[in-house]
Design an enzyme around this catalytic site. Structure first.
Site, PDB file in Angstrom:
ATOM      1  N   ARG A 133       0.827  -1.214   0.000  1.00 57.90           N
ATOM      2  CA  ARG A 133       0.000   0.000   0.000  1.00 57.90           C
ATOM      3  C   ARG A 133       0.859   1.262   0.000  1.00 57.90           C
ATOM      4  O   ARG A 133       0.466   2.272  -0.588  1.00 57.90           O
ATOM      5  CB  ARG A 133      -0.937  -0.011   1.208  1.00 57.90           C
ATOM      6  CG  ARG A 133      -2.064  -0.982   0.987  1.00 57.90           C
ATOM      7  CD  ARG A 133      -3.037  -0.941   2.114  1.00 57.90           C
ATOM      8  NE  ARG A 133      -4.267  -1.617   1.737  1.00 57.90           N
ATOM      9  CZ  ARG A 133      -5.146  -2.099   2.592  1.00 57.90           C
ATOM     10  NH1 ARG A 133      -4.948  -1.965   3.893  1.00 57.90           N
ATOM     11  NH2 ARG A 133      -6.230  -2.686   2.179  1.00 57.90           N
ATOM     12  N   LYS A 149     -18.259 -16.403   2.386  1.00 63.85           N
ATOM     13  CA  LYS A 149     -19.623 -16.019   2.728  1.00 63.85           C
ATOM     14  C   LYS A 149     -20.427 -15.547   1.528  1.00 63.85           C
ATOM     15  O   LYS A 149     -20.063 -14.572   0.876  1.00 63.85           O
ATOM     16  CB  LYS A 149     -19.574 -14.878   3.741  1.00 63.85           C
ATOM     17  CG  LYS A 149     -19.296 -15.319   5.155  1.00 63.85           C
ATOM     18  CD  LYS A 149     -19.600 -14.149   6.028  1.00 63.85           C
ATOM     19  CE  LYS A 149     -19.584 -14.420   7.492  1.00 63.85           C
ATOM     20  NZ  LYS A 149     -19.526 -13.132   8.196  1.00 63.85           N
ATOM     21  N   GLY A 209      -8.685  -8.495  -0.661  1.00 62.91           N
ATOM     22  CA  GLY A 209      -7.399  -8.821  -0.041  1.00 62.91           C
ATOM     23  C   GLY A 209      -6.991 -10.258  -0.258  1.00 62.91           C
ATOM     24  O   GLY A 209      -5.847 -10.550  -0.616  1.00 62.91           O
ATOM     25  N   GLY A 213     -12.636  -4.062   0.708  1.00 62.03           N
ATOM     26  CA  GLY A 213     -14.033  -3.634   0.799  1.00 62.03           C
ATOM     27  C   GLY A 213     -14.413  -2.694  -0.336  1.00 62.03           C
ATOM     28  O   GLY A 213     -15.493  -2.815  -0.925  1.00 62.03           O
TER      29      GLY A 213
HETATM   30  P1  AMP Z   1     -14.169 -14.013   1.857  1.00 62.92           P
HETATM   31  O1  AMP Z   1     -13.588 -13.154   2.930  1.00 62.92           O
HETATM   32  O2  AMP Z   1     -15.630 -14.220   1.954  1.00 62.92           O
HETATM   33  O3  AMP Z   1     -13.706 -13.605   0.460  1.00 62.92           O
HETATM   34  O4  AMP Z   1     -13.581 -15.464   2.105  1.00 62.92           O
HETATM   35  C1  AMP Z   1     -12.226 -15.760   2.017  1.00 62.92           C
HETATM   36  C2  AMP Z   1     -11.990 -17.016   2.780  1.00 62.92           C
HETATM   37  O5  AMP Z   1     -12.800 -18.037   2.262  1.00 62.92           O
HETATM   38  C3  AMP Z   1     -10.586 -17.529   2.731  1.00 62.92           C
HETATM   39  O6  AMP Z   1     -10.026 -17.419   4.010  1.00 62.92           O
HETATM   40  C4  AMP Z   1     -10.744 -18.989   2.321  1.00 62.92           C
HETATM   41  O7  AMP Z   1      -9.952 -19.849   3.107  1.00 62.92           O
HETATM   42  C5  AMP Z   1     -12.199 -19.254   2.602  1.00 62.92           C
HETATM   43  N1  AMP Z   1     -12.744 -20.347   1.791  1.00 62.92           N
HETATM   44  C6  AMP Z   1     -12.868 -20.402   0.461  1.00 62.92           C
HETATM   45  N2  AMP Z   1     -13.405 -21.547   0.078  1.00 62.92           N
HETATM   46  C7  AMP Z   1     -13.643 -22.269   1.203  1.00 62.92           C
HETATM   47  C8  AMP Z   1     -14.204 -23.553   1.448  1.00 62.92           C
HETATM   48  N3  AMP Z   1     -14.625 -24.335   0.451  1.00 62.92           N
HETATM   49  N4  AMP Z   1     -14.317 -23.938   2.734  1.00 62.92           N
HETATM   50  C9  AMP Z   1     -13.904 -23.148   3.741  1.00 62.92           C
HETATM   51  N5  AMP Z   1     -13.357 -21.932   3.556  1.00 62.92           N
HETATM   52  C10 AMP Z   1     -13.222 -21.493   2.298  1.00 62.92           C
END
Ligand code: AMP
Length: 403
Positions: A37, A206, A360, A383
């Protein structure tokens, strides 16, 4: 309308307030663990210094309480790194004051000379920053002859330095820095007028975080490839078995509605056709690949057949926007799907596609795959980049001058 950039402003003999995003990660000893950054704003700072201007650089760092100086959140390590990175490009880089608006900082701003950089203390040491306070912004406005926003990572927030400050500085010029201009070009203009086929890749844990982006993209993109844990909510909506995979059961109905709505609006939603499954999320646990996740197993990455399907679609795209990893990439071997996607996106870039990765985790995954320079643009804002995909218009951009 495109915004006026720092390069279009005569900066000679002028003090430019650069609102940067120096919110860098640090270890428990305060050492900066990733200075991307800081590096990101160097072109803007150099552009001012090389043309005979001087810079007042300010940012927030971490989450201080807003009740005054806290050593743990001091900008001191940032100022040291900035001095190292600028080298001879700056005649001086100084951090002055314990608070951005104390008498020492104000005095230093008043005597700043061409070629010099004054770094202010953490903007969030003063409660006015988070509150968007006009009095706080008014004090900062007196420090400079022009305002430059180069803090894409904070541009979705209405903090004082982002919104009240450019408003308080008027009629002095208010422009974008080169980093912000680049982010707006790719995440704004390119996506608004996309070359086609336009393929989005969404992943991560999520669905709830990605729903607004999904809603906005349906009807605007030709295809959405869905990976990561968020895929399981959609697969459950299709009646597939998902074992113990991460799922948001309260969103299954919404996922079903999206699966129906998307093709009517001209967008294909593509889900994984196989999964790398484990029984726990730990390094090097035994894995099995299944088309549907069996009971007691957890889907932790997209499988090899899904990688082939996704890569074939990515290869046909003229524009790829990617947000969120395809699996739990921090834990081996569940990084393989994300790495395969990064390779496919890099190959598409080589073949002439415009490719944009944001968030990120996605940026980190592309970096781990050693492919950071192989994409057209990697966004510095987590974000903020997701909110751009949601089609949001940021208030902080309003006061910036048009080109
Ligand atoms: P997000 O912050 O929603 O973009 O999620 C990112 C996180 O999703 C990362 O830390 C990944 O390890 C997790 N992730 C992605 N796919 C999976 C999965 N199939 N099971 C559990 N965690 C996951």
């Amino acid at each position: 309308m495109p915004k006026k950039t720092i390069e279009q402003l005569d900066v000679k003999g002028r003090r430019i307030f650069v609102r940067a995003d120096f919110n860098v990660p640090q270890d428990d000893k305060g050492r900066i663990t990733d200075d991307r950054r800081i590096q990101g704003t160097l072109p803007t700072i150099r552009s001012v210094l090389s043309r005979g201007g001087c810079v007042v650089a300010a940012s927030h760092l971490g989450r201080p309480e807003g009740k005054g100086f806290e050593g743990e959140f001091s900008m001191a390590p940032v100022a040291v790194r900035l001095r190292e990175l600028l080298g001879e490009d700056a005649s001086a880089v100084r951090l002055v004051g314990k608070l951005p608006t104390d008498v020492d900082a104000a005095a230093a701003a008043a005597v700043l000379k061409p070629g010099e950089v004054l770094v202010l203390e953490n903007l969030r040491f003063e409660k006015g920053e988070k509150k968007g306070d006009a009095t706080f912004a008014g004090k900062l406005a007196a420090y400079a002859d022009a305002y430059c926003n180069d803090a894409f990572g904070a541009s979705h927030r209405n903090d004082a330095s982002m919104l009240a400050l450019p408003s308080a500085m008027k009629p002095k010029p208010c422009v974008t820095g080169l980093l912000l201009a680049r982010e707006l070009k790719f995440l704004g203009e390119t996506i608004a007028h996309p070359p086609r086929p336009f393929v989005a890749i969404l992943g991560g844990a999520k669905v709830s975080d990605k729903l607004p982006a999904l809603h906005h993209l349906i009807g605007r993109v030709d295809m959405i490839l869905i990976g990561g844990a968020m895929a399981y909510t959609f697969l459950l909506a299709q009646g597939k078995s998902i074992g113990r995979s991460l799922v948001q059961r309260d969103l299954v109905e919404q996922a079903r509605a999206m699966l129906e709505e998307a093709p009517r609006k001209g967008t294909r939603l593509v889900l994984p056709v196989d999964h790398v499954c484990g029984q726990s999320l730990e390094d090097n646990v035994p894995t099995e690949v299944h088309a549907e996740v069996p009971d007691e197993w957890i889907g932790l990455d997209i499988g090899p057949a899904s990688r082939t399907v996704f890569a074939a679609e990515i290869a046909k795209a003229c524009l790829v926007v990617w947000n969120g990893p395809a699996g739990a990439f921090e834990v081996k071997p569940f990084d393989a799907g994300t790495v395969a996607l990064a390779r496919a996106v890099a190959a598409a870039t080589n073949a002439g596609a415009t490719t944009i990765a944001g968030g990120g985790d996605t940026a980190a995954a592309v970096e781990v795959a050693g492919l950071a320079s192989a994409l057209t643009h990697i966004s510095t804002g987590g974000g903020a980049s997701l909110e751009m995909l949601e089609g949001k218009v940021f208030d902080s951009l309003g006061p910036l001058d048009e080109a």
